[in-house]
Every structure is written in structure tokens, then in C-alpha cells.
Motif scaffolding. Sequence first.
Motif, PDB file in Angstrom:
ATOM      1  N   UNK A  63       0.840  -1.198   0.000  1.00  0.00           N
ATOM      2  CA  UNK A  63       0.000   0.000   0.000  1.00  0.00           C
ATOM      3  C   UNK A  63       0.879   1.252   0.000  1.00  0.00           C
ATOM      4  N   UNK A  64       1.934   1.258   0.809  1.00  0.00           N
ATOM      5  CA  UNK A  64       2.845   2.409   0.857  1.00  0.00           C
ATOM      6  C   UNK A  64       3.482   2.653  -0.505  1.00  0.00           C
ATOM      7  N   UNK A  65       3.919   1.606  -1.167  1.00  0.00           N
ATOM      8  CA  UNK A  65       4.551   1.762  -2.482  1.00  0.00           C
ATOM      9  C   UNK A  65       3.560   2.331  -3.514  1.00  0.00           C
ATOM     10  N   UNK A  66       2.318   1.886  -3.447  1.00  0.00           N
ATOM     11  CA  UNK A  66       1.304   2.419  -4.365  1.00  0.00           C
ATOM     12  C   UNK A  66       1.030   3.891  -4.070  1.00  0.00           C
ATOM     13  N   UNK A  67       1.028   4.257  -2.796  1.00  0.00           N
ATOM     14  CA  UNK A  67       0.801   5.652  -2.443  1.00  0.00           C
ATOM     15  C   UNK A  67       1.988   6.526  -2.846  1.00  0.00           C
ATOM     16  N   UNK A 111       7.884  -0.174  19.204  1.00  0.00           N
ATOM     17  CA  UNK A 111       8.053  -0.856  20.492  1.00  0.00           C
ATOM     18  C   UNK A 111       9.153  -1.907  20.446  1.00  0.00           C
ATOM     19  N   UNK A 112       9.747  -2.105  19.259  1.00  0.00           N
ATOM     20  CA  UNK A 112      10.841  -3.058  19.127  1.00  0.00           C
ATOM     21  C   UNK A 112      10.415  -4.476  18.810  1.00  0.00           C
ATOM     22  N   UNK A 113       9.168  -4.660  18.406  1.00  0.00           N
ATOM     23  CA  UNK A 113       8.658  -6.000  18.136  1.00  0.00           C
ATOM     24  C   UNK A 113       9.059  -6.455  16.735  1.00  0.00           C
ATOM     25  N   UNK A 114       9.679  -7.604  16.683  1.00  0.00           N
ATOM     26  CA  UNK A 114      10.089  -8.178  15.402  1.00  0.00           C
ATOM     27  C   UNK A 114       8.903  -8.914  14.788  1.00  0.00           C
ATOM     28  N   UNK A 115       8.725  -8.896  13.501  1.00  0.00           N
ATOM     29  CA  UNK A 115       9.539  -8.329  12.432  1.00  0.00           C
ATOM     30  C   UNK A 115       9.182  -6.884  12.091  1.00  0.00           C
ATOM     31  N   UNK A 116       8.329  -6.245  12.889  1.00  0.00           N
ATOM     32  CA  UNK A 116       7.855  -4.899  12.580  1.00  0.00           C
ATOM     33  C   UNK A 116       8.961  -3.853  12.651  1.00  0.00           C
ATOM     34  N   UNK A 117      10.020  -4.141  13.403  1.00  0.00           N
ATOM     35  CA  UNK A 117      11.142  -3.205  13.471  1.00  0.00           C
ATOM     36  C   UNK A 117      11.742  -2.967  12.090  1.00  0.00           C
ATOM     37  N   UNK A 118      11.564  -3.923  11.175  1.00  0.00           N
ATOM     38  CA  UNK A 118      12.106  -3.784   9.831  1.00  0.00           C
ATOM     39  C   UNK A 118      11.465  -2.670   9.032  1.00  0.00           C
ATOM     40  N   UNK A 119      10.284  -2.206   9.440  1.00  0.00           N
ATOM     41  CA  UNK A 119       9.642  -1.140   8.668  1.00  0.00           C
ATOM     42  C   UNK A 119      10.126   0.247   9.092  1.00  0.00           C
ATOM     43  N   UNK A 120      10.901   0.280  10.170  1.00  0.00           N
ATOM     44  CA  UNK A 120      11.415   1.561  10.663  1.00  0.00           C
ATOM     45  C   UNK A 120      12.929   1.610  10.500  1.00  0.00           C
ATOM     46  N   UNK A 121      13.528   2.656  10.120  1.00  0.00           N
ATOM     47  CA  UNK A 121      12.959   3.958   9.803  1.00  0.00           C
ATOM     48  C   UNK A 121      12.520   4.106   8.349  1.00  0.00           C
ATOM     49  N   UNK A 122      12.500   3.005   7.599  1.00  0.00           N
ATOM     50  CA  UNK A 122      12.166   3.071   6.168  1.00  0.00           C
ATOM     51  C   UNK A 122      10.798   3.701   5.917  1.00  0.00           C
ATOM     52  N   UNK A 123       9.844   3.529   6.822  1.00  0.00           N
ATOM     53  CA  UNK A 123       8.505   4.089   6.636  1.00  0.00           C
ATOM     54  C   UNK A 123       8.541   5.616   6.607  1.00  0.00           C
ATOM     55  N   UNK A 124       9.593   6.190   7.122  1.00  0.00           N
ATOM     56  CA  UNK A 124       9.792   7.637   7.053  1.00  0.00           C
ATOM     57  C   UNK A 124      10.787   7.963   5.945  1.00  0.00           C
ATOM     58  N   UNK A 125      11.905   7.283   5.956  1.00  0.00           N
ATOM     59  CA  UNK A 125      12.998   7.612   5.037  1.00  0.00           C
ATOM     60  C   UNK A 125      12.606   7.512   3.567  1.00  0.00           C
ATOM     61  N   UNK A 126      11.816   6.513   3.205  1.00  0.00           N
ATOM     62  CA  UNK A 126      11.420   6.373   1.791  1.00  0.00           C
ATOM     63  C   UNK A 126      10.583   7.552   1.332  1.00  0.00           C
ATOM     64  N   UNK A 127       9.657   8.019   2.190  1.00  0.00           N
ATOM     65  CA  UNK A 127       8.824   9.165   1.829  1.00  0.00           C
ATOM     66  C   UNK A 127       9.667  10.434   1.728  1.00  0.00           C
ATOM     67  N   UNK A 128      10.596  10.603   2.667  1.00  0.00           N
ATOM     68  CA  UNK A 128      11.435  11.796   2.633  1.00  0.00           C
ATOM     69  C   UNK A 128      12.328  11.797   1.400  1.00  0.00           C
ATOM     70  N   UNK A 129      12.871  10.641   1.057  1.00  0.00           N
ATOM     71  CA  UNK A 129      13.718  10.543  -0.140  1.00  0.00           C
ATOM     72  C   UNK A 129      12.903  10.879  -1.388  1.00  0.00           C
TER      73      UNK A 129
END
Length: 184
Positions: A63-67, A111-129
Amino acid sequence: MVRTPDLARRRELLDALVTECAENGIGGRSLRELADAVGTSHRMLLHHFGSREELLLAVVDDVERKQMALLHELTSDDGGQEFAAMWTHLRRPELRGLERLFFECYARGAQGESPFTGMLPAAVDRWLALAQADSDVNPAMARLGLAVTRGLLLDLAGTNDDAGVDAAAQHFIGLITARENNSG
């Protein structure tokens, strides 16, 4: 590009899961319930996604990639107009389930829960880039726009106060437009 049957099937399942999650949310639904909803077995979902958590991340990422692709299409010299067009897309009621899923995954990653930690900081960095690919974009304004968007979406997902959240979005659009008019 030739796609292997396995990748094609994963893509087909992911498309169906995105639609299902948008229409009916995730909540506490099990893999079996999700599999039944998209016409497959929980074993096939495990085969293609690894776990329920990785499936959730795959949906969020898709969904993020489509947005991001949509934002790329909306790029204009008028930041207020660009924000308004993106806001019109993101605030649609049929996306609320996906937005709630994003915030759930984001919070679990924070909160540091795996595997969700993998989406951070990319969920911000990709949009900023993406925003900063245009050399005229102020990095602080790009981050502020992302933060305002996500804050308004979180407010909307939690309250369903369309009028109040839309009024806040319109006020932010006015601030962007006034800033651009004063700097031009």
C-alpha cells in the motif's frame, strides 16, 4: 520480464489481501480467516509470506509503495495543491482499514517488536527521499508534511471525524500556500 508462477501467485494473493484488508480490516483475524477470505489456505499464506506478521508487513509495504507512486504522479510546483490531492486520496473511507493496519504495524515496530522493526525507519525515510528527489523541497517541510499527514490520518482512523480532520487538513494547505506565496 517473465515472472515465475510462485511470484505471480504471491502477487495475486497480496492483491487479494490488500483488497480484503481495505474492505474488512485485520483486527484479530487469524491466518486461517484471512486465507478463507481470499480463497486459499493458511499454508499457502505461510508459504508465500512466512508468518501472519510478515503478511501484515507485506500488505503495508504494498500500500505504501502504491501511495508513493501516486505522490510521484501528483508532483507539482504548488505544494498546497499537491498536499490537497494526496489528502483527497488518503482520506477515503475505504482506506481506513489499511491505515489502521499501518499504524498498528508502525507502533509495534516502534516498540521493538520483530519483524515490525524492519519497517522503521524506512517508513519515514522512503517518503522523505521521494519528496526530496526534487531539489527545491526543504527537508524540514517534507518531514512536516509527512508528520501532518500521518497525524491527521491517525486522528481520522481513531475518531472518524471527517469534518474536523478535513478542516485541519484545509488549514494546513492554507499554511503551505501562504508560505509559498510569501517566499515567491
